[in-house]
Design a protein around this motif. Sequence first.
Motif, short mmCIF file in Angstrom:
data_model
loop_
_atom_site.label_atom_id
_atom_site.label_comp_id
_atom_site.label_asym_id
_atom_site.label_seq_id
_atom_site.Cartn_x
_atom_site.Cartn_y
_atom_site.Cartn_z
N UNK A 36 -32.97 52.33 -3.77
CA UNK A 36 -32.94 51.57 -2.52
C UNK A 36 -34.03 50.51 -2.51
N UNK A 37 -35.21 50.89 -2.98
CA UNK A 37 -36.33 49.96 -3.01
C UNK A 37 -36.04 48.77 -3.92
N UNK A 38 -35.47 49.03 -5.10
CA UNK A 38 -35.13 47.93 -6.00
C UNK A 38 -34.05 47.04 -5.40
N UNK A 39 -33.09 47.63 -4.70
CA UNK A 39 -32.06 46.83 -4.04
C UNK A 39 -32.66 45.96 -2.94
N UNK A 40 -33.58 46.52 -2.17
CA UNK A 40 -34.23 45.73 -1.11
C UNK A 40 -35.07 44.60 -1.69
N UNK A 41 -35.76 44.86 -2.78
CA UNK A 41 -36.54 43.80 -3.42
C UNK A 41 -35.64 42.70 -3.98
N UNK A 42 -34.51 43.09 -4.54
CA UNK A 42 -33.55 42.09 -5.03
C UNK A 42 -33.01 41.26 -3.87
N UNK A 43 -32.71 41.93 -2.76
CA UNK A 43 -32.27 41.23 -1.56
C UNK A 43 -33.33 40.26 -1.07
N UNK A 44 -34.58 40.68 -1.13
CA UNK A 44 -35.70 39.83 -0.73
C UNK A 44 -35.76 38.59 -1.61
N UNK A 46 -33.32 37.17 -3.17
CA UNK A 46 -32.19 36.31 -2.81
C UNK A 46 -32.49 35.58 -1.50
N UNK A 47 -33.05 36.30 -0.53
CA UNK A 47 -33.38 35.69 0.76
C UNK A 47 -34.40 34.57 0.62
N UNK A 48 -35.34 34.73 -0.29
CA UNK A 48 -36.33 33.66 -0.51
C UNK A 48 -35.64 32.37 -0.93
N UNK A 49 -34.62 32.48 -1.75
CA UNK A 49 -33.90 31.28 -2.17
C UNK A 49 -32.99 30.73 -1.10
N UNK A 50 -32.29 31.61 -0.39
CA UNK A 50 -31.32 31.18 0.61
C UNK A 50 -32.01 30.57 1.83
N UNK A 51 -33.08 31.18 2.28
CA UNK A 51 -33.74 30.72 3.51
C UNK A 51 -34.98 29.90 3.23
N UNK A 52 -35.05 29.25 2.08
CA UNK A 52 -36.23 28.48 1.72
C UNK A 52 -36.49 27.31 2.67
N UNK A 59 -46.24 27.27 2.26
CA UNK A 59 -46.02 28.58 1.65
C UNK A 59 -45.66 28.39 0.17
N UNK A 60 -46.36 29.06 -0.71
CA UNK A 60 -46.09 28.89 -2.16
C UNK A 60 -44.81 29.64 -2.56
N UNK A 61 -43.67 29.08 -2.18
CA UNK A 61 -42.38 29.76 -2.35
C UNK A 61 -42.05 30.03 -3.82
N UNK A 62 -42.22 29.04 -4.67
CA UNK A 62 -41.85 29.25 -6.07
C UNK A 62 -42.73 30.30 -6.72
N UNK A 63 -44.01 30.32 -6.40
CA UNK A 63 -44.91 31.33 -6.97
C UNK A 63 -44.56 32.72 -6.47
N UNK A 64 -44.27 32.83 -5.18
CA UNK A 64 -43.90 34.13 -4.61
C UNK A 64 -42.57 34.61 -5.21
N UNK A 65 -41.64 33.67 -5.40
CA UNK A 65 -40.35 34.05 -6.00
C UNK A 65 -40.55 34.56 -7.42
N UNK A 66 -41.42 33.94 -8.16
CA UNK A 66 -41.70 34.39 -9.53
C UNK A 66 -42.34 35.77 -9.51
N UNK A 67 -43.30 35.97 -8.62
CA UNK A 67 -43.98 37.27 -8.53
C UNK A 67 -42.99 38.37 -8.14
N UNK A 68 -42.14 38.08 -7.17
CA UNK A 68 -41.14 39.07 -6.74
C UNK A 68 -40.17 39.38 -7.89
N UNK A 69 -39.73 38.36 -8.61
CA UNK A 69 -38.81 38.57 -9.73
C UNK A 69 -39.45 39.40 -10.84
#
Length: 195
Positions: A36-44, A46-52, A59-69
């Motif tokens: 569940x946790x991995x699914x929620x992180x994957x959803x997160x 995706x949301x970073x890209x969709x709601x950018x 907000x350092x969006x690209x850096x946060x996206x890299x860290x989350x990935x």
Amino acid sequence: MNEIKIKALKGRIWITAKTRMQAEKRYRLYDVVSHIYLCLLSFLAICLGVFSEYIHQDFPLSEVSIVVSVFIFGASIIVFGFSFGESAVLQRECYLRLQKAEGEDEVEYEKLHNIYCDINSSYPNHSTADYEFFIVERTFWHKKSIEYYSYDGKIVLIDWNWQILLSVIGRSAFFLAIMILPPVTFIAVFMIFRN
């Protein structure tokens, strides 16, 4: 004397089987929560890209996206490596074999002892936490006693104490903190940097 030793050994087998049941529950919980946790992180991610476009430009969006990935990638490898589901299956097999051994009638002590040792050596061991959770669940929450015979024929009573109860509460609180803290932190940071 042999009958007393068999009763004592069967008591140990019963306690070990119940503790292995607790270990199976723990591994199944870890398996479900990690998925569940991995699914929620994957959803997160995706949301970073969709709601950018709704996120503040500072907000350092690209850096946060890299860290989350990278975090998702690393966590997936770790979860796969721990094999929680497989560990749960092994604990289940172990306690089923232990229950079968405990239920054997008219068996000699040496044979039963060898069966018990063989079963325990064939499977990974449970943790002290599983034993403590079993004690607290049975004696504190369900108000049932845990009794078995010692090798000298006396009845031994196992009950919860404050040290065991605080250990169980501490482990549970730590587990919850690990599960809740990262999403709450991310939501707080997201709320700070939203437009």
